[in-house]
Design a protein around this motif. Sequence first.
Motif, PDB file in Angstrom:
ATOM      1  N   GLY A 119      13.669  80.307  65.172  1.00 39.38           N
ATOM      2  CA  GLY A 119      12.702  80.256  64.075  1.00 39.38           C
ATOM      3  C   GLY A 119      11.465  81.043  64.467  1.00 39.38           C
ATOM      4  N   LYS A 168      10.509  73.824  62.283  1.00 43.24           N
ATOM      5  CA  LYS A 168      11.525  73.663  63.317  1.00 43.24           C
ATOM      6  C   LYS A 168      11.523  72.275  63.975  1.00 43.24           C
ATOM      7  CE  LYS A 168      14.103  77.138  65.655  1.00 43.24           C
ATOM      8  NZ  LYS A 168      15.127  76.356  66.275  1.00 43.24           N
ATOM      9  N   MET A 206       9.650  72.362  71.114  1.00 45.51           N
ATOM     10  CA  MET A 206       9.414  72.816  72.483  1.00 45.51           C
ATOM     11  C   MET A 206       8.673  74.134  72.414  1.00 45.51           C
ATOM     12  SD  MET A 206       9.983  72.363  75.672  1.00 45.51           S
ATOM     13  CE  MET A 206      11.489  71.621  76.232  1.00 45.51           C
ATOM     14  N   PRO A 207       7.523  74.230  73.108  1.00 47.02           N
ATOM     15  CA  PRO A 207       6.788  75.508  73.034  1.00 47.02           C
ATOM     16  C   PRO A 207       7.555  76.650  73.710  1.00 47.02           C
ATOM     17  CG  PRO A 207       5.686  73.929  74.499  1.00 47.02           C
ATOM     18  CD  PRO A 207       6.840  73.209  73.886  1.00 47.02           C
ATOM     19  N   LEU A 208       7.318  77.842  73.237  1.00 48.34           N
ATOM     20  CA  LEU A 208       7.961  79.035  73.787  1.00 48.34           C
ATOM     21  C   LEU A 208       7.325  79.405  75.122  1.00 48.34           C
ATOM     22  CD1 LEU A 208      10.081  81.205  72.707  1.00 48.34           C
ATOM     23  CD2 LEU A 208       8.090  82.647  72.310  1.00 48.34           C
ATOM     24  N   MET A 209       8.139  79.818  76.083  1.00 47.50           N
ATOM     25  CA  MET A 209       7.626  80.246  77.399  1.00 47.50           C
ATOM     26  C   MET A 209       8.413  81.466  77.864  1.00 47.50           C
ATOM     27  SD  MET A 209       8.034  76.476  79.110  1.00 47.50           S
ATOM     28  CE  MET A 209       8.337  75.230  77.829  1.00 47.50           C
ATOM     29  N   PRO A 210       7.846  82.212  78.809  1.00 49.07           N
ATOM     30  CA  PRO A 210       8.680  83.223  79.472  1.00 49.07           C
ATOM     31  C   PRO A 210       9.927  82.511  80.019  1.00 49.07           C
ATOM     32  CG  PRO A 210       6.387  83.504  80.083  1.00 49.07           C
ATOM     33  CD  PRO A 210       6.470  82.228  79.300  1.00 49.07           C
ATOM     34  N   HIS A 211      11.075  83.144  79.902  1.00 45.57           N
ATOM     35  CA  HIS A 211      12.336  82.470  80.211  1.00 45.57           C
ATOM     36  C   HIS A 211      12.350  81.868  81.622  1.00 45.57           C
ATOM     37  CE1 HIS A 211      16.547  81.562  79.641  1.00 45.57           C
ATOM     38  NE2 HIS A 211      16.835  82.113  80.788  1.00 45.57           N
ATOM     39  N   MET A 245      13.233  75.530  58.755  1.00 45.42           N
ATOM     40  CA  MET A 245      14.167  75.146  59.820  1.00 45.42           C
ATOM     41  C   MET A 245      13.958  73.732  60.334  1.00 45.42           C
ATOM     42  SD  MET A 245      15.171  77.902  62.556  1.00 45.42           S
ATOM     43  CE  MET A 245      16.605  78.876  62.270  1.00 45.42           C
ATOM     44  N   ILE A 288       3.814  87.953  70.522  1.00 46.15           N
ATOM     45  CA  ILE A 288       4.345  88.317  71.839  1.00 46.15           C
ATOM     46  C   ILE A 288       3.936  89.754  72.099  1.00 46.15           C
ATOM     47  CG2 ILE A 288       6.416  88.632  73.243  1.00 46.15           C
ATOM     48  CD1 ILE A 288       7.711  86.381  71.735  1.00 46.15           C
ATOM     49  N   TRP A 316      10.446  78.715  81.626  1.00 42.96           N
ATOM     50  CA  TRP A 316      11.202  77.679  80.916  1.00 42.96           C
ATOM     51  C   TRP A 316      12.298  77.094  81.813  1.00 42.96           C
ATOM     52  CZ3 TRP A 316      16.435  77.647  79.753  1.00 42.96           C
ATOM     53  CH2 TRP A 316      16.857  76.501  79.053  1.00 42.96           C
ATOM     54  N   MET A 358      12.014  88.315  78.296  1.00 35.99           N
ATOM     55  CA  MET A 358      12.769  87.249  77.647  1.00 35.99           C
ATOM     56  C   MET A 358      11.919  85.988  77.552  1.00 35.99           C
ATOM     57  SD  MET A 358      16.576  85.735  78.314  1.00 35.99           S
ATOM     58  CE  MET A 358      17.152  84.386  77.248  1.00 35.99           C
ATOM     59  N   TYR A 359      11.999  85.346  76.402  1.00 32.74           N
ATOM     60  CA  TYR A 359      11.228  84.131  76.126  1.00 32.74           C
ATOM     61  C   TYR A 359      12.163  83.041  75.605  1.00 32.74           C
ATOM     62  CZ  TYR A 359       7.289  87.297  76.494  1.00 32.74           C
ATOM     63  OH  TYR A 359       6.376  88.214  76.954  1.00 32.74           O
ATOM     64  N   THR A 360      11.881  81.799  76.000  1.00 31.18           N
ATOM     65  CA  THR A 360      12.727  80.687  75.583  1.00 31.18           C
ATOM     66  C   THR A 360      11.863  79.450  75.372  1.00 31.18           C
ATOM     67  OG1 THR A 360      14.549  81.553  76.899  1.00 31.18           O
ATOM     68  CG2 THR A 360      14.743  79.259  76.246  1.00 31.18           C
ATOM     69  N   GLY A 361      12.273  78.593  74.498  1.00 34.84           N
ATOM     70  CA  GLY A 361      11.624  77.293  74.340  1.00 34.84           C
ATOM     71  C   GLY A 361      12.590  76.340  73.688  1.00 34.84           C
ATOM     72  N   ARG A 381      14.162  97.467  69.209  1.00 35.30           N
ATOM     73  CA  ARG A 381      15.097  97.063  70.277  1.00 35.30           C
ATOM     74  C   ARG A 381      14.942  95.601  70.711  1.00 35.30           C
ATOM     75  NH1 ARG A 381      12.808 101.786  71.364  1.00 35.30           N
ATOM     76  NH2 ARG A 381      11.293 100.709  72.657  1.00 35.30           N
ATOM     77  N   SER A 393      15.228  78.981  70.091  1.00 39.07           N
ATOM     78  CA  SER A 393      13.795  78.862  70.387  1.00 39.07           C
ATOM     79  C   SER A 393      12.984  78.977  69.103  1.00 39.07           C
ATOM     80  CB  SER A 393      13.359  79.983  71.341  1.00 39.07           C
ATOM     81  OG  SER A 393      14.119  79.944  72.525  1.00 39.07           O
ATOM     82  N   ILE A 394      11.737  78.490  69.168  1.00 33.52           N
ATOM     83  CA  ILE A 394      10.791  78.775  68.101  1.00 33.52           C
ATOM     84  C   ILE A 394       9.734  79.726  68.643  1.00 33.52           C
ATOM     85  CG2 ILE A 394       9.477  76.639  68.600  1.00 33.52           C
ATOM     86  CD1 ILE A 394       8.677  76.747  65.568  1.00 33.52           C
ATOM     87  N   VAL A 395       9.412  80.732  67.876  1.00 30.15           N
ATOM     88  CA  VAL A 395       8.346  81.656  68.256  1.00 30.15           C
ATOM     89  C   VAL A 395       7.142  81.307  67.393  1.00 30.15           C
ATOM     90  CG1 VAL A 395       7.660  84.066  68.453  1.00 30.15           C
ATOM     91  CG2 VAL A 395      10.065  83.422  68.785  1.00 30.15           C
ATOM     92  N   ASP A 396       6.104  80.776  68.048  1.00 29.66           N
ATOM     93  CA  ASP A 396       4.946  80.286  67.297  1.00 29.66           C
ATOM     94  C   ASP A 396       3.662  81.020  67.681  1.00 29.66           C
ATOM     95  OD1 ASP A 396       4.803  79.247  69.822  1.00 29.66           O
ATOM     96  OD2 ASP A 396       4.501  77.168  69.214  1.00 29.66           O
ATOM     97  N   ARG A 397       3.826  82.169  68.329  1.00 23.80           N
ATOM     98  CA  ARG A 397       2.637  82.962  68.693  1.00 23.80           C
ATOM     99  C   ARG A 397       3.051  84.426  68.804  1.00 23.80           C
ATOM    100  NH1 ARG A 397       2.883  79.932  74.309  1.00 23.80           N
ATOM    101  NH2 ARG A 397       3.776  78.495  72.804  1.00 23.80           N
ATOM    102  N   ILE A 406      14.627  86.886  72.643  1.00 22.28           N
ATOM    103  CA  ILE A 406      14.310  85.480  72.391  1.00 22.28           C
ATOM    104  C   ILE A 406      15.590  84.664  72.562  1.00 22.28           C
ATOM    105  CG2 ILE A 406      13.417  83.782  70.733  1.00 22.28           C
ATOM    106  CD1 ILE A 406      11.301  85.818  71.406  1.00 22.28           C
ATOM    107  N   MET A 419      16.027  91.626  70.747  1.00 21.56           N
ATOM    108  CA  MET A 419      17.261  90.877  70.577  1.00 21.56           C
ATOM    109  C   MET A 419      16.888  89.403  70.360  1.00 21.56           C
ATOM    110  SD  MET A 419      19.579  92.811  73.425  1.00 21.56           S
ATOM    111  CE  MET A 419      20.999  91.749  73.188  1.00 21.56           C
TER     112      MET A 419
END
Lengths: 331, 331, 331
Positions: B264, A280, A297-302, A262, B287, A305, B292-295, B256, B281-285, B277, B258
């Motif tokens: 990525g 990415k 951008m690192p992932l965080m709890p929404h 990506m 969970i 973020w 909800m997570y965002t980056g 379940r 966002s990128i998920v690099d660790r 997610i 989403m």
Amino acid sequence: MYTLGQIAEFIDAKVVGDSAIQIDSIASATIAKNTQLTYVVGQKHKQELINSQAGAVILNKELLEDCPTNALIVNNVYLAFAKITHYFKKQVTHQIGIHPSAKTNNAKIAGNCVIGKNVVIGNNVTIGANTIIEDNVNIGDNTYLQANIVILQGCTIGNNVFISPGVVIGSEGFGNAKDDQGHWHTIAHLGSVIIGNDVSIGANTAIDRGTLEDTQIHNGVRLDNLIQIAHNVIVGKDSAIAASTAIAGSTVIGKRCMIGGMVGIIGHLNICNDVVIGGKSIVDRNITSPGMYTGIMPLMPHRQWKKVSLWLTKLDKIITYLNIKLKNLKD
Amino acid sequence: MYTLGQIAEFIDAKVVGDSAIQIDSIASATIAKNTQLTYVVGQKHKQELINSQAGAVILNKELLEDCPTNALIVNNVYLAFAKITHYFKKQVTHQIGIHPSAKTNNAKIAGNCVIGKNVVIGNNVTIGANTIIEDNVNIGDNTYLQANIVILQGCTIGNNVFISPGVVIGSEGFGNAKDDQGHWHTIAHLGSVIIGNDVSIGANTAIDRGTLEDTQIHNGVRLDNLIQIAHNVIVGKDSAIAASTAIAGSTVIGKRCMIGGMVGIIGHLNICNDVVIGGKSIVDRNITSPGMYTGIMPLMPHRQWKKVSLWLTKLDKIITYLNIKLKNLKD
Amino acid sequence: MYTLGQIAEFIDAKVVGDSAIQIDSIASATIAKNTQLTYVVGQKHKQELINSQAGAVILNKELLEDCPTNALIVNNVYLAFAKITHYFKKQVTHQIGIHPSAKTNNAKIAGNCVIGKNVVIGNNVTIGANTIIEDNVNIGDNTYLQANIVILQGCTIGNNVFISPGVVIGSEGFGNAKDDQGHWHTIAHLGSVIIGNDVSIGANTAIDRGTLEDTQIHNGVRLDNLIQIAHNVIVGKDSAIAASTAIAGSTVIGKRCMIGGMVGIIGHLNICNDVVIGGKSIVDRNITSPGMYTGIMPLMPHRQWKKVSLWLTKLDKIITYLNIKLKNLKD
């Protein structure tokens, strides 16, 4: 093959020079020969014009005095170039089954394949079902095409290449010129795609043909699924690119690079040998030193973020503000 | 089926143990049985080696003393593994039409489909035009394949599954081992893909087969268009993934979940149940908590972004600088 | 065509009004006519309900007093809507070759194409090998389909359209309703896709059909490879979108926009005319002023990025901390 006079009519240009010369193809200014047409846009490329060996050049009248050869003067050079490419595009045979001129050697060819005129296939090749190979394609020895693959006219595939289902090789590049009314005019892509030896290509990946010269995937390259390789990209020997990455037009990637999934790489860049790009990331500049590069951008709890992103968009203002405050305190 | 002695010859290994034992397949160290071959790389996996029930293990001589079974000693274990996989890869029939051994039941099969050896199709299945189903695929009841789909050998599709055009299921995973000259050697992927019941899969999505075990899409999952699912990924029950997302190898996604579009997710991660997610966002660790997570970097006018991005790359230096300034002022 | 009473049975609803009326199709609340069914979820859409001209509305009992027409009362409105869509989905002919009712005019049709019932093809059209055109598709004059393309039922393609291999037009949108057990129920997409004139579409791009109304690609649009266009998206005249971009459901993009590669645009947004989006940005809000917008994390040496990303996730805390420190110093 057209005379320069005919070409001038096709694109509504004024000839300065010999209308009678024969033009057999189009090439970039730096490599065009005296039977070839080229184009030059802007003062930035003046030196290429001065040195050009082309038979004729499409240009603006402002560049005429620097033109060492026959000139075709137009207002919108890139648009004129887009229009003339279509006159040099090879037609393909639209047919059923295998064309009698194709040399399929001992290839195993499964059901519903369509193989065009003058295709040449090496030894021990397997061509899976519902695969389309257009005119003038060359395929080396021991190459394995899984199924449902499209290889468009004139492309070259090396030895020991493995291609997954859904791959498209030699699709038209994304090049368009705008006219005065804001309408796009498609450039017909006259280059092709050259895939080296020992390459593997993943499912549903698309590799566009070059505009004038060829898109190149060098020996030993590994391409994963759903990758986009744009026109005139060069991927150097033994580089590996993970899934869903996209590389824009004319970018050159060195040897032994490892590009994560990506990743987006913008056009006209040079990436040196032995570069690793984190998944990415976007590559928006040349890379001249080997090593690993990342920009995500690192992932965080929404909820977190949302707070961070608010400050992010004001980062320059905050830092300036803090600096002023500090300065005031000091005074 | 090969003897351990034959395998040693294929990969240029030294046998320590019984060269005469028969090896019928390859499996991961933790699940391999006494007729299976496995491999162990690095001290990190020493405990798996000690506990392994495998018939034989490819390893470095440094791990030999911990090997409870027959050993194949090589310098580059992963490369030797990559090479030996090809000896266990099943050949597929490259054919025209429907193989006589295929049990197509009452399936409606449209034009130009190719259906391989020992395929078994359930009740009330529809198979759209130009679809390819390779050998040993199983398809459940009431499943609907729209058109131009490729399902590669040995994959299993459940009941009530809906597959959109251009989907590829069971393509080779992106696994490669490097040799001393820096050349990549492809791993033949010996696992398959198992799609559960009540799953839907969007256009041009690609799902790779597992390396040794299977890639799994569990019951009730919804996959949108142009998604990449790499080898050995598991997508848990009733999870939904939006378009253009890519999930790297061996990642396990819970129930379940989403996952937004263009997300990525890097490889070898665990994402627990009920995770959301945010798109892109990128998920690099891993969970481990639902939520909800965002980056993502927020969108800005380009001019503003240029200023912000300049500070961004210096963020650590600026914060350190501000802290020192503050400290100095205080003193 | 069903009576309202039949529909009530299909979705287990209570009729308030005339069970005998005939319903011929489904439409959105704001445009549904008196032979059409619609649905309204939530107080937010109360005004649409009050103004609706629909023959019947699926709703919760809480909205019943505002319903100006026949009502179908259910607990889970969106789930009931998902279920009823399947009763209005047109079946397609699964066939071999070209249906006798198709009007193919003087089209050049290559090998292994499948063309459905009532397809109408204009003048001078080329249809490359292994292409599938389902029932009731209309294709204009001078349109060129390269190869291995799928155009699903009822879609309309204009004049002078160029479509690259692997393109899917009219695939099902990604719309699903959840039931009480957390299982997804697919919405059958009853709209279609309308492609205007002078459009080009790149390899392996997917364009989903609309839920009730149509997905629209207006005249002069340029779409690159591997793009995802979701249900009900509208791309305005002369806009160009680079490769691997994804646009989520119901977003409307204006005229003459230029969207970079790998951009993600979330659903239900409006982007005005003459907007430029930098490659790899995410668009997560409406854009109401022309101009260029960007939102990407710049690339850094990996070691530098690790430091920066650590501070990034704490940005709000750091700024708050610095502000407090400053304030304390001042006091």
